[in-house]
Design a protein around this motif. Structure first.
Motif, PDB file in Angstrom:
ATOM      1  N   TYR A 292      -5.232  -6.713   5.897  1.00  0.00           N
ATOM      2  CA  TYR A 292      -4.312  -5.820   5.204  1.00  0.00           C
ATOM      3  C   TYR A 292      -5.051  -4.519   4.877  1.00  0.00           C
TER       4      TYR A 292
ATOM      5  N   GLN B  66      -4.906  -1.088   2.274  1.00  0.00           N
ATOM      6  CA  GLN B  66      -4.322  -0.604   1.038  1.00  0.00           C
ATOM      7  C   GLN B  66      -4.812   0.801   0.716  1.00  0.00           C
TER       8      GLN B  66
ATOM      9  N   GLN C   9      -0.925   2.165  -3.812  1.00  0.00           N
ATOM     10  CA  GLN C   9       0.142   1.666  -2.959  1.00  0.00           C
ATOM     11  C   GLN C   9      -0.061   0.178  -2.713  1.00  0.00           C
ATOM     12  N   GLY C  10       1.017  -0.499  -2.337  1.00  0.00           N
ATOM     13  CA  GLY C  10       0.902  -1.906  -2.015  1.00  0.00           C
ATOM     14  C   GLY C  10       0.172  -2.120  -0.699  1.00  0.00           C
ATOM     15  N   PRO C  11      -0.505  -3.255  -0.553  1.00  0.00           N
ATOM     16  CA  PRO C  11      -1.168  -3.560   0.719  1.00  0.00           C
ATOM     17  C   PRO C  11      -0.170  -3.599   1.876  1.00  0.00           C
TER      18      PRO C  11
ATOM     19  N   PHE D 232       0.273  -5.005   5.933  1.00  0.00           N
ATOM     20  CA  PHE D 232      -0.209  -5.868   7.008  1.00  0.00           C
ATOM     21  C   PHE D 232      -0.650  -5.016   8.197  1.00  0.00           C
TER      22      PHE D 232
ATOM     23  N   GLN E  28      -3.086  -9.845  12.732  1.00  0.00           N
ATOM     24  CA  GLN E  28      -3.416 -11.240  12.476  1.00  0.00           C
ATOM     25  C   GLN E  28      -3.810 -11.918  13.772  1.00  0.00           C
TER      26      GLN E  28
ATOM     27  N   TYR F 288      -8.739  -5.353   3.685  1.00  0.00           N
ATOM     28  CA  TYR F 288      -8.965  -6.716   3.227  1.00  0.00           C
ATOM     29  C   TYR F 288      -8.846  -7.709   4.379  1.00  0.00           C
TER      30      TYR F 288
ATOM     31  N   ILE G 276      -0.857 -20.774   7.537  1.00  0.00           N
ATOM     32  CA  ILE G 276       0.467 -20.175   7.475  1.00  0.00           C
ATOM     33  C   ILE G 276       1.486 -21.293   7.314  1.00  0.00           C
TER      34      ILE G 276
ATOM     35  N   ASN H 231       3.514 -18.058   1.507  1.00  0.00           N
ATOM     36  CA  ASN H 231       2.061 -18.151   1.455  1.00  0.00           C
ATOM     37  C   ASN H 231       1.501 -17.104   0.502  1.00  0.00           C
ATOM     38  N   MET H 232       0.831 -17.559  -0.565  1.00  0.00           N
ATOM     39  CA  MET H 232       0.188 -16.607  -1.461  1.00  0.00           C
ATOM     40  C   MET H 232      -1.008 -16.009  -0.758  1.00  0.00           C
ATOM     41  N   LEU H 233      -1.269 -14.751  -1.025  1.00  0.00           N
ATOM     42  CA  LEU H 233      -2.420 -14.064  -0.457  1.00  0.00           C
ATOM     43  C   LEU H 233      -3.532 -13.982  -1.494  1.00  0.00           C
TER      44      LEU H 233
ATOM     45  N   PHE I  67      -6.703 -11.956  -2.235  1.00  0.00           N
ATOM     46  CA  PHE I  67      -7.471 -10.769  -1.915  1.00  0.00           C
ATOM     47  C   PHE I  67      -8.823 -10.850  -2.618  1.00  0.00           C
TER      48      PHE I  67
ATOM     49  N   GLY J 213     -12.585  -6.327  -0.646  1.00  0.00           N
ATOM     50  CA  GLY J 213     -12.260  -5.557   0.537  1.00  0.00           C
ATOM     51  C   GLY J 213     -13.332  -4.541   0.887  1.00  0.00           C
TER      52      GLY J 213
ATOM     53  N   TYR K 225       6.925 -12.614  -3.974  1.00  0.00           N
ATOM     54  CA  TYR K 225       5.607 -12.813  -4.573  1.00  0.00           C
ATOM     55  C   TYR K 225       5.346 -11.703  -5.585  1.00  0.00           C
TER      56      TYR K 225
ATOM     57  N   TYR L  56       2.104  -9.778  -7.649  1.00  0.00           N
ATOM     58  CA  TYR L  56       0.664  -9.567  -7.715  1.00  0.00           C
ATOM     59  C   TYR L  56       0.371  -8.556  -8.812  1.00  0.00           C
TER      60      TYR L  56
ATOM     61  N   PRO M 169      -5.935  -6.927  -5.722  1.00  0.00           N
ATOM     62  CA  PRO M 169      -4.674  -7.564  -6.146  1.00  0.00           C
ATOM     63  C   PRO M 169      -4.899  -9.052  -6.413  1.00  0.00           C
TER      64      PRO M 169
ATOM     65  N   PHE N  83      -2.888 -12.676  -7.166  1.00  0.00           N
ATOM     66  CA  PHE N  83      -1.597 -13.356  -7.060  1.00  0.00           C
ATOM     67  C   PHE N  83      -1.191 -13.936  -8.408  1.00  0.00           C
TER      68      PHE N  83
ATOM     69  N   PHE O 199       2.676  -5.462  -8.202  1.00  0.00           N
ATOM     70  CA  PHE O 199       3.331  -5.382  -6.902  1.00  0.00           C
ATOM     71  C   PHE O 199       4.202  -6.610  -6.677  1.00  0.00           C
TER      72      PHE O 199
ATOM     73  N   GLU P  37       3.591 -12.641   7.247  1.00  0.00           N
ATOM     74  CA  GLU P  37       3.400 -11.263   6.799  1.00  0.00           C
ATOM     75  C   GLU P  37       4.215 -10.983   5.554  1.00  0.00           C
ATOM     76  N   GLN P  38       3.573 -10.355   4.588  1.00  0.00           N
ATOM     77  CA  GLN P  38       4.253  -9.974   3.362  1.00  0.00           C
ATOM     78  C   GLN P  38       4.431  -8.459   3.322  1.00  0.00           C
TER      79      GLN P  38
ATOM     80  N   PHE Q 291       5.024  -5.358   0.964  1.00  0.00           N
ATOM     81  CA  PHE Q 291       4.817  -5.001  -0.436  1.00  0.00           C
ATOM     82  C   PHE Q 291       5.684  -3.820  -0.861  1.00  0.00           C
ATOM     83  N   GLY Q 292       6.108  -3.863  -2.118  1.00  0.00           N
ATOM     84  CA  GLY Q 292       6.822  -2.741  -2.703  1.00  0.00           C
ATOM     85  C   GLY Q 292       5.847  -1.693  -3.203  1.00  0.00           C
TER      86      GLY Q 292
END
Lengths: 113, 116
Positions: A36, A38, A42-44, A46, A49, A87, A93, A99-101, A103, A106, B33, B35, B43, B45, B90, B104-105, B107-108
């Protein structure tokens, strides 16, 4: 969850190829490797993979050796806008429940003009 | 393309107050989710919901609670706010089960909470 280790920071110049390596010695058989990106505040996002060998998309390539104990994210011809934190995440999966990530640590990439 | 929507984008509260953060996932995403990202930190969780049921729980304080509603939007309720709760929060969403091939997630933009 497999623990990952990657450089805290890296510097590069515009137009260069950047390779960020991540170590994950205790990766499990059903674990995937996900990267990921970031930007500040801002949000991470993708990037890519893979499970084994090489994966390439329009943004990056991911190289995974046969033993899967490490992986390398390759960014071709970086620009200033690639300055961000990258990261490496390792985990299974589960398409049935989400699935929680996790982090951790990074790599802060700084691209200079 | 539609993205994850979070509101409010910025929120200032005083210690011991309560706050509610809202998240609207990408249409047809059924998993949400939450975070938390403190200043200079990675981040972390907090909690996730799949089909309106809690699916995973991370480092969410007991003072916080969350839920997912029938329209799949989610709310994070925070009570007895502390200075240490100041962070970016997030929300992320992912594709419906069986269709997600890589987990894949998306994010906002985050809600920046400042507790004074």
């Amino acid at each position: 969850l497999a623990k990952t280790t990657q450089p805290i920071s890296m510097d590069s110049y515009e137009g260069q190829e950047v390779n960020i390596t991540c170590s994950h010695n205790n990766i499990a058989t059903n674990d995937y490797i996900t990267w990921y990106q970031q930007f500040p505040s801002q949000g991470p996002r993708f990037i890519i993979q893979g499970y084994k060998t090489k994966v390439t998309n329009e943004v990056a390539s991911l190289f995974i050796p046969a033993d899967r104990k490490s992986s390398t994210l390759s960014l071709p011809r970086v620009s200033l806008s690639d300055t961000a934190v990258y990261y490496c995440l390792v985990g299974a999966i589960d398409n049935n429940a989400g699935n929680m990530l996790t982090f951790g640590g990074g790599t802060r990439l700084m691209v200079k003009p | 393309a539609a993205g994850v929507i979070q509101s409010p984008r910025h929120l200032i509260k005083e210690k011991r107050e309560t706050a509610t953060l809202k998240c609207y996932p990408i249409p047809r995403h059924d998993t949400v989710y939450w975070y938390q990202q403190g200043p200079g930190q990675d981040p972390q969780f907090l909690i996730s919901f799949y089909e309106k049921m809690q699916s995973d729980k991370g480092s969410i304080p007991d003072r916080f609670s969350a839920q997912q509603f029938s329209d799949y939007h989610s709310e994070l309720n925070m009570s007895s706010l502390e200075l240490g709760d100041s962070a970016l929060y997030f929300c992320a969403s992912s594709l419906p089960s069986g269709r997600a091939t890589n987990g894949e997630q998306y994010f906002g933009p985050g809600t920046r909470l400042t507790v004074t």
